[in-house]
Design a protein around this motif. Sequence first.
Motif, PDB file in Angstrom:
ATOM      1  N   UNK A  51     -27.365 115.921 -44.367  1.00 32.27           N
ATOM      2  CA  UNK A  51     -27.297 115.262 -43.063  1.00 32.27           C
ATOM      3  C   UNK A  51     -27.834 116.174 -41.965  1.00 32.27           C
ATOM      4  N   UNK A  52     -27.491 117.453 -42.015  1.00 29.69           N
ATOM      5  CA  UNK A  52     -27.903 118.390 -40.982  1.00 29.69           C
ATOM      6  C   UNK A  52     -29.409 118.646 -41.017  1.00 29.69           C
ATOM      7  N   UNK A  53     -29.998 118.577 -42.209  1.00 24.50           N
ATOM      8  CA  UNK A  53     -31.445 118.839 -42.302  1.00 24.50           C
ATOM      9  C   UNK A  53     -32.277 117.761 -41.625  1.00 24.50           C
ATOM     10  N   UNK A  54     -31.701 116.604 -41.327  1.00 25.33           N
ATOM     11  CA  UNK A  54     -32.468 115.536 -40.694  1.00 25.33           C
ATOM     12  C   UNK A  54     -32.640 115.752 -39.197  1.00 25.33           C
ATOM     13  N   UNK A  55     -31.944 116.739 -38.627  1.00 27.09           N
ATOM     14  CA  UNK A  55     -32.076 117.007 -37.208  1.00 27.09           C
ATOM     15  C   UNK A  55     -31.258 116.049 -36.363  1.00 27.09           C
ATOM     16  N   UNK A  56     -31.392 116.170 -35.048  1.00 24.70           N
ATOM     17  CA  UNK A  56     -30.626 115.333 -34.132  1.00 24.70           C
ATOM     18  C   UNK A  56     -29.204 115.832 -34.012  1.00 24.70           C
ATOM     19  N   UNK A  57     -28.239 114.908 -34.142  1.00 24.50           N
ATOM     20  CA  UNK A  57     -26.829 115.278 -34.077  1.00 24.50           C
ATOM     21  C   UNK A  57     -26.090 114.654 -35.253  1.00 24.50           C
ATOM     22  N   UNK A  58     -25.079 115.357 -35.731  1.00 25.53           N
ATOM     23  CA  UNK A  58     -24.168 114.852 -36.752  1.00 25.53           C
ATOM     24  C   UNK A  58     -22.755 115.001 -36.201  1.00 25.53           C
ATOM     25  N   UNK A  59     -21.983 113.924 -36.242  1.00 23.42           N
ATOM     26  CA  UNK A  59     -20.595 113.947 -35.788  1.00 23.42           C
ATOM     27  C   UNK A  59     -19.711 113.695 -37.005  1.00 23.42           C
ATOM     28  N   UNK A  60     -18.721 114.571 -37.202  1.00 20.35           N
ATOM     29  CA  UNK A  60     -17.841 114.487 -38.369  1.00 20.35           C
ATOM     30  C   UNK A  60     -16.413 114.239 -37.906  1.00 20.35           C
ATOM     31  N   UNK A  61     -15.810 113.155 -38.384  1.00 28.92           N
ATOM     32  CA  UNK A  61     -14.408 112.860 -38.101  1.00 28.92           C
ATOM     33  C   UNK A  61     -13.563 113.499 -39.192  1.00 28.92           C
ATOM     34  N   UNK A  62     -12.693 114.446 -38.818  1.00 31.90           N
ATOM     35  CA  UNK A  62     -11.975 115.271 -39.782  1.00 31.90           C
ATOM     36  C   UNK A  62     -10.477 114.976 -39.787  1.00 31.90           C
ATOM     37  N   UNK A  63      -9.843 115.094 -40.952  1.00 35.15           N
ATOM     38  CA  UNK A  63      -8.384 114.966 -41.015  1.00 35.15           C
ATOM     39  C   UNK A  63      -7.711 116.241 -40.523  1.00 35.15           C
ATOM     40  N   UNK A  64      -6.398 116.160 -40.277  1.00 33.99           N
ATOM     41  CA  UNK A  64      -5.687 117.331 -39.775  1.00 33.99           C
ATOM     42  C   UNK A  64      -5.391 118.350 -40.875  1.00 33.99           C
ATOM     43  N   UNK A  65      -5.285 117.899 -42.112  1.00 39.87           N
ATOM     44  CA  UNK A  65      -5.044 118.852 -43.196  1.00 39.87           C
ATOM     45  C   UNK A  65      -6.365 119.563 -43.520  1.00 39.87           C
ATOM     46  N   UNK A  66      -6.263 120.782 -44.032  1.00 38.51           N
ATOM     47  CA  UNK A  66      -7.455 121.547 -44.395  1.00 38.51           C
ATOM     48  C   UNK A  66      -7.385 121.870 -45.875  1.00 38.51           C
ATOM     49  N   UNK A  67      -8.069 121.051 -46.696  1.00 40.67           N
ATOM     50  CA  UNK A  67      -8.192 121.349 -48.118  1.00 40.67           C
ATOM     51  C   UNK A  67      -9.568 121.953 -48.367  1.00 40.67           C
ATOM     52  N   UNK A  68      -9.958 122.103 -49.622  1.00 36.32           N
ATOM     53  CA  UNK A  68     -11.226 122.765 -49.920  1.00 36.32           C
ATOM     54  C   UNK A  68     -12.417 121.986 -49.377  1.00 36.32           C
ATOM     55  N   UNK A  69     -12.370 120.651 -49.514  1.00 37.31           N
ATOM     56  CA  UNK A  69     -13.489 119.847 -49.017  1.00 37.31           C
ATOM     57  C   UNK A  69     -13.590 119.919 -47.500  1.00 37.31           C
TER      58      UNK A  69
END
Length: 395
Positions: free
Chosen positions: A265-283
């Motif tokens: 996704x990042x290699x396409x340029x522009x902007x990427x917005x990621x909606x993240x959960x509050x827990x932090x697992x490996x993914x």
Amino acid sequence: MTGFKALRGQDRRGRWERREHLGRWGDFGGEGPPRAAGPGAARARPLIVTEDVRLLDDLLRLCAAAGAEPEVHHTLPERKGSWEEAPLVLVGDDAAARCRGAARRPGVMLVGREQDDPAVWRLAVEIGAECVLRLPDAEGWLADRLADAAEGAAEHAVTVGVIGGRGGAGASTLACALAVTAARAGRRAMLVDADPLGGGLDVLLGGERAEGRRWPDFAASKGRVAGTALEDSLPRLHDLSVLSWDRGETVTVGPDAMRSVLAAARRRGGVVVVDLPRRVDEAVAEALAQLDVGLLVVPAELRAVAAAEQVASRVRMVLRDLRAVVRGPCPAGLDGAWIAEALGLPLVGELPQEPALSDALERGAPPGARARGPLAAFCSAFWERALGPEGGARS
């Protein structure tokens, strides 16, 4: 990496150097990151210079696998601009002496098979090569670089993660609004739903029935995912690409898949917005590692501040640049500056209420759809400060 020796370490450290640069935006008052080439720009072809038949066969095979069509010469090309304009120049160690005097430029690599030949390093310096590659050991790394050239990859997308300080903080709403606002401004935008228990951002955007691939289709991804193929396969909603979840059986997305998909996704340029959960697992940790900046959405309540402090302590173990967005209204004696200071985070701003938002969502309008609404105004100001008026513009 075996088979790879850099003469200058910018490639391996580039991702971290970029993050440091973004971290120096301060309150996003600077010019922002360098702008990516528009997606409609013409793509130059990688250049191969060698007379070694066996080496040429290997390089052509790697080019074919990466979808790159190279220009091949036995010595420096006569056509003006071939050397200078190629996104990548691969010089066989048999042809290095014939490339002396070529213009100095980034992206030149000396490729061969002989190990530990001192003469190779002298030749590499003479032609301005940034690294020496030995096949077959360096094939994987070189294939990635060739694929970048084939996709026209230039500057990576500015990647923003949004995290709720507590449940119901409004992180998903802000993530959608940021992506919608960026797309409306003409920027290439992708919205990635990294919370499998959030119900699906495609629902929030009114596109749960839209055709396209969802996370379960990428759950087994490893290695490189083509950025163009990813973008083309996703649902297109409100002029942005959306990677969300389906309503089927819960599928686990591991760290390999998260890393591969977000990198594409990042290699396409522009902007990427990621909606993240509050827990932090490996993914989630893999997603955090690819962010340029994280926004922690904190309602203006003491209990929410206490909860957000716990979230921030976990997120900052991976993400250095985390900032606070305070969601109003703020009661007397409690404002955004105080909350940000209590959390030890820079304050991006206070997010005002938008009374008509619930009715708009019921009608199928996405968050941020009202260009003059408070939410869209907040997001527009954020992108303006972060990117400049034309940063990452879609051609």
